[in-house]
Design a protein around this motif. Sequence first.
Motif, PDB file in Angstrom:
ATOM      1  N   THR A  93       0.775  -1.175   0.067  1.00  0.00           N
ATOM      2  CA  THR A  93       0.000   0.033   0.018  1.00  0.00           C
ATOM      3  C   THR A  93       0.943   1.326   0.026  1.00  0.00           C
ATOM      4  O   THR A  93       1.940   1.224   0.334  1.00  0.00           O
ATOM      5  N   ASP A  94       0.207   2.418  -0.630  1.00  0.00           N
ATOM      6  CA  ASP A  94       0.952   3.558  -0.264  1.00  0.00           C
ATOM      7  C   ASP A  94       0.456   4.052   0.912  1.00  0.00           C
ATOM      8  O   ASP A  94      -0.518   3.722   1.641  1.00  0.00           O
ATOM      9  N   THR A 102       6.559  11.080  -0.024  1.00  0.00           N
ATOM     10  CA  THR A 102       6.053  12.439   0.771  1.00  0.00           C
ATOM     11  C   THR A 102       5.973  12.023   2.091  1.00  0.00           C
ATOM     12  O   THR A 102       5.697  11.196   2.401  1.00  0.00           O
ATOM     13  N   ILE A 103       6.442  13.147   2.949  1.00  0.00           N
ATOM     14  CA  ILE A 103       6.328  13.010   4.380  1.00  0.00           C
ATOM     15  C   ILE A 103       4.931  13.163   4.849  1.00  0.00           C
ATOM     16  O   ILE A 103       4.313  14.350   4.624  1.00  0.00           O
ATOM     17  N   THR A 120      11.115   4.726   0.388  1.00  0.00           N
ATOM     18  CA  THR A 120      10.755   6.059  -0.116  1.00  0.00           C
ATOM     19  C   THR A 120      11.361   6.224  -1.620  1.00  0.00           C
ATOM     20  O   THR A 120      11.353   7.582  -2.212  1.00  0.00           O
ATOM     21  N   LEU A 121      11.472   5.154  -2.586  1.00  0.00           N
ATOM     22  CA  LEU A 121      12.023   5.052  -3.748  1.00  0.00           C
ATOM     23  C   LEU A 121      10.734   5.148  -4.990  1.00  0.00           C
ATOM     24  O   LEU A 121      10.095   4.122  -4.917  1.00  0.00           O
ATOM     25  N   ALA A 177      15.502  15.802  -5.005  1.00  0.00           N
ATOM     26  CA  ALA A 177      15.066  15.729  -3.708  1.00  0.00           C
ATOM     27  C   ALA A 177      14.467  14.339  -3.169  1.00  0.00           C
ATOM     28  O   ALA A 177      13.833  13.798  -4.243  1.00  0.00           O
ATOM     29  N   TYR A 178      14.717  13.791  -2.516  1.00  0.00           N
ATOM     30  CA  TYR A 178      14.321  12.500  -1.943  1.00  0.00           C
ATOM     31  C   TYR A 178      14.086  12.218  -0.602  1.00  0.00           C
ATOM     32  O   TYR A 178      14.800  12.888   0.270  1.00  0.00           O
ATOM     33  N   LEU A 179      13.399  11.221   0.000  1.00  0.00           N
ATOM     34  CA  LEU A 179      13.267  10.895   1.391  1.00  0.00           C
ATOM     35  C   LEU A 179      14.235   9.700   1.742  1.00  0.00           C
ATOM     36  O   LEU A 179      14.597   8.880   0.884  1.00  0.00           O
TER      37      LEU A 179
END
Length: 581
Positions: free
Chosen positions: A291-292, A324-325, A405-406, A368-370
Amino acid sequence: MMIFYLIGIVLLTMVFLGVVFLNPIQRRRWLRLWASLAVVLGMALLVIPFDNSSVISGNNHLLILTGGYQKDTVAAYNKSNAVKVSWENLDQSQIDQAAEIHVFGYGLPDTSVWNIPKSTTRFHASPLPTGIASIHWKQEISLGQGLLIQGSVSNPQQQKLQLQLVSGLLVIDQRNLGAQGSNRFEFNPSPKNLGTGNFQLLLLKGKDTLSKNPIPFIVQSPKPISVLLLQDAPSFEQKFLKNWLTDHGYELAARTRISKQIFDQAFSNRASANLLNINAGLLSSFDLLLTDEASLNNLSAMEQYQVRAAIREKGLGLLVTTDTILKHAALLDQALVLKNIQDSSSANRYLKMQGHDSTWHPMINKDAYLMMLPSAKMQTLVSDAKGRVLAGIYLEGMGKIGYSTLGQTHLWSLAGKQWDYDFYWTQLLESVASQTAIKESWTLGSGMDFIHHPVPIVQWKDLAQDSISLVSGSKIYLQQNAIYAFKQEGQFWPQQSGWQNLVTSGGQIKPWYVFDTKDWQLTQWSKNIVQTKTWLANSGDDKKSKTLEPLQPKRQYVPAIWAWLILLLGLAVLWIESKLE
């Protein structure tokens, strides 16, 4: 003490000069003078510790020669102050003394062996000869799946070449590479037998065989995994993933939100069911909930409770994806901390996955990435070039929770990097969807390991398991990881090529292939070139100024033999001259 030595030498000199000039005999006076001074000098060298102290100035150029270096290129930099050394004979003192460093050839086999300052290092890469420059395939597949062998050929002379995939004496498939055509190739054979096997990949020019390299693989019995996919909105990423899961035999039930109260439901490789209410009965028919994070957050409190209970008590796997956070759902609570990273460096777009490294597609997460902050509970599955965690899993009761987070991974497929896409999702799904209780798992090697080179061994285990294993009859003792309590690490130096067996402390037998040094040479050279360029581009890790100690002066005392020779020579001349009188 030195002042007394000097006074003594001065007095002795005065005595000898007095004897020479007060002597009424004028003949050979200058000979007596020089002989007397020689005696004084010899005694002074014996008594006073004269030395020659110097600090190395660091003005020389160090030329490091690696495999495939070109003599003409080296000659252009081989000046009077240059020092040439091969990679095998290099040592740290030579690096410390160099004002400028030049690397020639196919690059550094290992950038971590020596502390080389990147700011003063230049890399002069040699062009690759004709051969297979890159190769990828998945060594472990399920029966019925294709190996999907992908690679590229270096063809600088624009020749007509042919690739043949061979099993024994049988040519399974072949590709013709034209002088002006694409140098990329792909084979997708499906081995028919369980267990270990080998193909050979031949590169031919007419009747001449330019290279012959092994393609080892392991065929396992298929283990169908039942996946419940929840998505908050339709997307290309979701569409590619649904098709991929279906094509690879996963039992899939997918629910996608169309509007606030309307959902689309789709099923493949399994019977349909009602997915509107997430309850214990529905979850019991799945091995994995994918799931997202938005969909997870939108579940009701009772549905989230049912999911947590299924993970803890029934061993359900949960894999959550986001770019996304967001505010975490209750069942993720304090176990996960995300951090936003701004990094436009192309050198850091290098993914490290267990058993495989991949260059990021340029559009993945853009600049930008998490990342996830590591913890003692988390096992890293995917990280970037700086070790920042992008995907990981941790235990939750009898089950596992994975997080990634990819995003935008479907761009791998669009860019022709299907193998990277396959490896990424297979690793994530199989790591989280644990259908049976496994007390230990192993990661052996890098996917392409060579004889007489160190091979990393990693064991993931519960704390009660012993940390000893056997590889080809050799006992391997593993060391506890300083951060992760369930991780043990070690190294093994294979002494023979071919198939090896890892026998674990729990009795598992894991086959593993070791390549000979003659195998895939061009591929290794190509990898070294990319590795060296990536290492130099990542200048933020240059730690030379922090780790090196200041150079100490070199002290070189005048050898005593010269002092004695000068003294004895002077005395001998004086004695002979006195006899001549």
